[in-house]
Scaffold this motif. Sequence first.
Motif, PDB file in Angstrom:
ATOM      1  N   TYR A  95       0.891  -1.157   0.000  1.00 19.82           N
ATOM      2  CA  TYR A  95       0.000   0.000   0.000  1.00 19.82           C
ATOM      3  C   TYR A  95       0.934   1.213   0.000  1.00 19.82           C
ATOM      4  CZ  TYR A  95      -3.457   3.417   1.423  1.00 19.82           C
ATOM      5  OH  TYR A  95      -4.251   4.523   1.483  1.00 19.82           O
ATOM      6  N   ILE A  96       1.196   1.750  -1.186  1.00 16.83           N
ATOM      7  CA  ILE A  96       2.264   2.732  -1.401  1.00 16.83           C
ATOM      8  C   ILE A  96       2.168   3.963  -0.492  1.00 16.83           C
ATOM      9  CG2 ILE A  96       3.400   4.232  -3.096  1.00 16.83           C
ATOM     10  CD1 ILE A  96       3.922   1.294  -3.557  1.00 16.83           C
ATOM     11  N   PRO A  97       1.023   4.644  -0.384  1.00 16.52           N
ATOM     12  CA  PRO A  97       1.016   5.844   0.469  1.00 16.52           C
ATOM     13  C   PRO A  97       1.449   5.545   1.907  1.00 16.52           C
ATOM     14  CG  PRO A  97      -0.976   5.776  -0.854  1.00 16.52           C
ATOM     15  CD  PRO A  97      -0.276   4.460  -1.049  1.00 16.52           C
ATOM     16  N   MET A  98       0.959   4.455   2.466  1.00 16.12           N
ATOM     17  CA  MET A  98       1.329   4.107   3.833  1.00 16.12           C
ATOM     18  C   MET A  98       2.772   3.616   3.907  1.00 16.12           C
ATOM     19  SD  MET A  98      -0.513   1.406   6.323  1.00 16.12           S
ATOM     20  CE  MET A  98      -1.318   2.181   7.692  1.00 16.12           C
ATOM     21  N   ALA A  99       3.196   2.849   2.923  1.00 15.70           N
ATOM     22  CA  ALA A  99       4.567   2.328   2.903  1.00 15.70           C
ATOM     23  C   ALA A  99       5.570   3.479   2.840  1.00 15.70           C
ATOM     24  CB  ALA A  99       4.762   1.380   1.724  1.00 15.70           C
ATOM     25  N   GLU A 100       5.319   4.461   1.971  1.00 10.75           N
ATOM     26  CA  GLU A 100       6.222   5.613   1.873  1.00 10.75           C
ATOM     27  C   GLU A 100       6.263   6.391   3.186  1.00 10.75           C
ATOM     28  OE1 GLU A 100       4.971   7.819  -1.576  1.00 10.75           O
ATOM     29  OE2 GLU A 100       6.165   6.557  -2.915  1.00 10.75           O
ATOM     30  N   THR A 101       5.105   6.596   3.791  1.00 14.24           N
ATOM     31  CA  THR A 101       5.039   7.311   5.071  1.00 14.24           C
ATOM     32  C   THR A 101       5.846   6.583   6.132  1.00 14.24           C
ATOM     33  OG1 THR A 101       2.884   8.252   4.545  1.00 14.24           O
ATOM     34  CG2 THR A 101       3.465   8.134   6.881  1.00 14.24           C
ATOM     35  N   GLU A 102       5.699   5.270   6.203  1.00 17.55           N
ATOM     36  CA  GLU A 102       6.438   4.486   7.210  1.00 17.55           C
ATOM     37  C   GLU A 102       7.940   4.504   6.968  1.00 17.55           C
ATOM     38  OE1 GLU A 102       5.629   3.022  10.175  1.00 17.55           O
ATOM     39  OE2 GLU A 102       3.775   4.128   9.839  1.00 17.55           O
ATOM     40  N   VAL A 103       8.360   4.416   5.701  1.00 16.97           N
ATOM     41  CA  VAL A 103       9.794   4.449   5.403  1.00 16.97           C
ATOM     42  C   VAL A 103      10.363   5.823   5.763  1.00 16.97           C
ATOM     43  CG1 VAL A 103      11.555   4.329   3.587  1.00 16.97           C
ATOM     44  CG2 VAL A 103       9.737   2.612   3.679  1.00 16.97           C
ATOM     45  N   ARG A 104       9.633   6.882   5.465  1.00 21.30           N
ATOM     46  CA  ARG A 104      10.105   8.229   5.836  1.00 21.30           C
ATOM     47  C   ARG A 104      10.172   8.378   7.360  1.00 21.30           C
ATOM     48  NH1 ARG A 104      11.317  10.901   1.585  1.00 21.30           N
ATOM     49  NH2 ARG A 104      10.226  10.558  -0.363  1.00 21.30           N
ATOM     50  N   ARG A 105       9.266   7.741   8.062  1.00 20.95           N
ATOM     51  CA  ARG A 105       9.304   7.749   9.528  1.00 20.95           C
ATOM     52  C   ARG A 105      10.554   7.007  10.026  1.00 20.95           C
ATOM     53  NH1 ARG A 105       3.779   6.254  11.243  1.00 20.95           N
ATOM     54  NH2 ARG A 105       3.384   8.426  10.728  1.00 20.95           N
ATOM     55  N   ILE A 106      10.887   5.909   9.381  1.00 19.64           N
ATOM     56  CA  ILE A 106      12.105   5.170   9.738  1.00 19.64           C
ATOM     57  C   ILE A 106      13.332   6.061   9.506  1.00 19.64           C
ATOM     58  CG2 ILE A 106      13.595   3.225   9.062  1.00 19.64           C
ATOM     59  CD1 ILE A 106      10.915   1.686   8.458  1.00 19.64           C
ATOM     60  N   CYS A 107      13.360   6.766   8.385  1.00 17.96           N
ATOM     61  CA  CYS A 107      14.482   7.678   8.103  1.00 17.96           C
ATOM     62  C   CYS A 107      14.575   8.757   9.179  1.00 17.96           C
ATOM     63  CB  CYS A 107      14.318   8.319   6.729  1.00 17.96           C
ATOM     64  SG  CYS A 107      14.479   7.164   5.344  1.00 17.96           S
ATOM     65  N   ARG A 108      13.439   9.304   9.586  1.00 21.56           N
ATOM     66  CA  ARG A 108      13.427  10.325  10.648  1.00 21.56           C
ATOM     67  C   ARG A 108      13.964   9.736  11.955  1.00 21.56           C
ATOM     68  NH1 ARG A 108       8.006  11.368  11.702  1.00 21.56           N
ATOM     69  NH2 ARG A 108       8.240   9.954  13.446  1.00 21.56           N
ATOM     70  N   ASP A 109      13.535   8.505  12.281  1.00 19.40           N
ATOM     71  CA  ASP A 109      14.026   7.836  13.491  1.00 19.40           C
ATOM     72  C   ASP A 109      15.541   7.644  13.437  1.00 19.40           C
ATOM     73  OD1 ASP A 109      11.367   7.660  14.264  1.00 19.40           O
ATOM     74  OD2 ASP A 109      11.209   5.497  13.887  1.00 19.40           O
ATOM     75  N   ILE A 110      16.035   7.251  12.281  1.00 24.03           N
ATOM     76  CA  ILE A 110      17.474   7.059  12.098  1.00 24.03           C
ATOM     77  C   ILE A 110      18.216   8.358  12.387  1.00 24.03           C
ATOM     78  CG2 ILE A 110      19.251   6.754  10.303  1.00 24.03           C
ATOM     79  CD1 ILE A 110      17.406   4.549   9.124  1.00 24.03           C
ATOM     80  N   ARG A 111      17.717   9.454  11.862  1.00 26.01           N
ATOM     81  CA  ARG A 111      18.380  10.756  12.049  1.00 26.01           C
ATOM     82  C   ARG A 111      18.388  11.189  13.511  1.00 26.01           C
ATOM     83  NH1 ARG A 111      20.012  12.544   7.623  1.00 26.01           N
ATOM     84  NH2 ARG A 111      19.115  11.857   5.673  1.00 26.01           N
ATOM     85  N   GLN A 112      17.394  10.745  14.266  1.00 28.34           N
ATOM     86  CA  GLN A 112      17.358  11.079  15.692  1.00 28.34           C
ATOM     87  C   GLN A 112      18.349  10.234  16.496  1.00 28.34           C
ATOM     88  OE1 GLN A 112      13.208  10.672  16.730  1.00 28.34           O
ATOM     89  NE2 GLN A 112      12.677  12.655  15.844  1.00 28.34           N
TER      90      GLN A 112
END
Length: 189
Positions: A95-112
Amino acid sequence: MSSWGISSSCFSQETKSPSSPPSVEDSALEPPKKDMNEVEEKSEDIVKFTTERLSIDEASQLVTSPRCGAISLFVGTTRNNFEGKKVTSLEYEAYIPMAETEVRRICRDIRQKWPVRHVAVFHRLGSVPVSEASVVIAVSSAHRAASLEALSYAINTLKARVPIWKKEMYEESSSSWKRNKECFWATNE
């Protein structure tokens, strides 16, 4: 002043020694020089879901930075067997919209958690033959520890949180939907 707005002294034949400081007129004509190490580089998160073959080189190039001494890569490929069955390919849906949102959240978590420069997450959808990449993750950082730790977190968290479904296609014309054991909604049986 000429009609061009340039002082006529700029065109004089006067020769200056290399050690002479530039005149106001000289420095007004020259653009400021930028040292490539001083140019501010914006950190990026690159997320891509595609039915096309994934490029490891593209992911690596997208995270390359003159400020970084480490690029860590994870490449998940289709293997030819699972629990005694011969696998011919994997099929992925998301489910692309949700998948993209979750991956971007993972990237944000990584940066923190880690001082990383760039993160690229590519995931293939549709049919992925044996030996081809299903997922490519690339992380750059100044030092290897941060990129390696962030990379491990990225793949483990992607498998646990991102709505991507995988079906194994077997040689004997059968198939089986697989669930990731890491998924937070999975129950222990």
